[in-house]
Motif scaffolding. Structure first.
Motif, PDB file in Angstrom:
ATOM      1  N   ASP A  18      27.803   9.809  34.239  1.00 31.82           N
ATOM      2  CA  ASP A  18      26.131  10.406  34.393  1.00 31.82           C
ATOM      3  C   ASP A  18      26.057  11.282  35.610  1.00 31.82           C
ATOM      4  O   ASP A  18      26.429  11.423  36.738  1.00 31.82           O
ATOM      5  N   ASP A  20      22.366  13.332  36.003  1.00 36.40           N
ATOM      6  CA  ASP A  20      21.186  12.728  37.280  1.00 36.40           C
ATOM      7  C   ASP A  20      20.703  11.885  37.371  1.00 36.40           C
ATOM      8  O   ASP A  20      21.076  10.491  36.460  1.00 36.40           O
ATOM      9  N   GLY A  21      20.532  11.034  38.614  1.00 33.72           N
ATOM     10  CA  GLY A  21      20.893  10.202  39.271  1.00 33.72           C
ATOM     11  C   GLY A  21      22.120   9.216  39.205  1.00 33.72           C
ATOM     12  O   GLY A  21      22.173   8.392  40.358  1.00 33.72           O
ATOM     13  N   GLU A 178      26.593   4.249  35.505  1.00 32.73           N
ATOM     14  CA  GLU A 178      24.624   5.074  34.828  1.00 32.73           C
ATOM     15  C   GLU A 178      23.683   4.715  35.586  1.00 32.73           C
ATOM     16  O   GLU A 178      23.494   3.229  36.377  1.00 32.73           O
ATOM     17  N   ASP A 179      22.518   5.510  35.715  1.00 32.95           N
ATOM     18  CA  ASP A 179      21.222   4.854  36.685  1.00 32.95           C
ATOM     19  C   ASP A 179      20.583   4.766  35.329  1.00 32.95           C
ATOM     20  O   ASP A 179      19.658   4.185  36.051  1.00 32.95           O
TER      21      ASP A 179
HETATM   22 MG    MG Z   1      21.018   9.392  34.110  1.00 33.91          MG
END
Ligand code: MG
Ligand code: B16
Length: 229
Positions: A18, A20-21, A178-179
């Motif tokens: 993923d 973002d984050g 993943e976040d």
């Molecule tokens: Mg994310």
């Protein structure tokens, strides 16, 4: 201690990240742009609310924000609002640098690439190419699947199953990073292993948890797939 090299012919696997984050922290820019938009309509938007938008695509995020503000808009008005927010957001991410890459990210991507592990991006963002270019991460990716090429949003597994198909690696040999809870659910639905960048409280169901990518090596990731070896 020297890390053993990974033999991709006997122990093949691939990694899907993923954006973002996980690789970069763009949530702060999403927050600023959404807050500016909410304020321009006449209500406030909090950091706690922003947490709920992680991994959620742009139009769905706008629907949630308008709902929190108790405001109704037509489809045409929503298009204008989403475009306005995106213009503000893009102005911010256009100033990003490699210094904003999260800890351990470049080192892990480099190690995976050196050992022949296939790497894909699996993001809901339609701005992934700008972010990867600005932060100098593009060259690590064998496949990029983002909000421009998927029709179903996470927790639907489409973003990850498409990435696995582009890498020509079966789902059970893929590890997703993943976040967001929607992303963890998407990886599980895609029958992939998942490393949660967060805590078991925030991301129930992941196979392993890290605070950031400095806490995991290519060998650890291989161990998630080949536990019995
Ligand atoms: Mg994310
Ligand atoms: P954009 P990810 C997601 O990226 C973000 O977490 C989410 O907050 C954002 O709304 C979504 O991308 C869409 O982004 O407006 O740039 O298309 O976490 O899936 O990499």
């Amino acid at each position: 201690m020297q890390e053993l090299s990974i033999n991709q012919s006997t122990h093949p696997f691939a990694c899907i990240f993923d954006l973002d984050g996980v690789l970069v922290d763009t949530a702060v820019y999403h927050f600023q742009a959404w807050k500016q938009l909410a304020n321009s309509i006449g209500f406030d938007f909090t950091e706690a609310q922003n947490e709920h938008l992680k991994g959620v695509n742009r139009m769905r995020s706008l629907d949630m924000i308008l709902n929190w503000g108790g405001v109704e808009k037509t489809t045409a008005e929503k298009e204008v609002l989403a475009n306005t927010k995106n213009e503000w957001y893009v102005a911010m991410i256009n100033k990003m640098t490699a210094a904003e890459v999260l800890p351990g990210t470049t080192e892990l991507l480099q190690s995976l690439q050196e050992q022949g592990v296939k790497i894909a991006l699996g993001s809901a963002s339609k701005n992934s190419s700008i972010i990867l270019e600005r932060t100098q991460l593009t060259s690590y990716f064998d496949a990029i699947v983002d909000g421009n090429v998927v029709s179903a949003s996470k927790p639907d597994p489409e973003v990850f199953t498409k990435a696995a198909a582009m890498l020509h690696v079966p789902a059970h040999l893929c590890v997703v990073f993943e976040d967001a809870q929607a992303g963890v659910e998407a990886a599980i639905a895609g029958k992939m292993k998942v490393v949660g960048v967060g805590t078991p409280e925030n991301l129930p169901g992941a196979d392993q948890y890290v605070e950031n990518l400095s806490q995991i090596t290519a060998q650890d990731i291989m161990g998630l797939i080949y536990k019995e070896d």
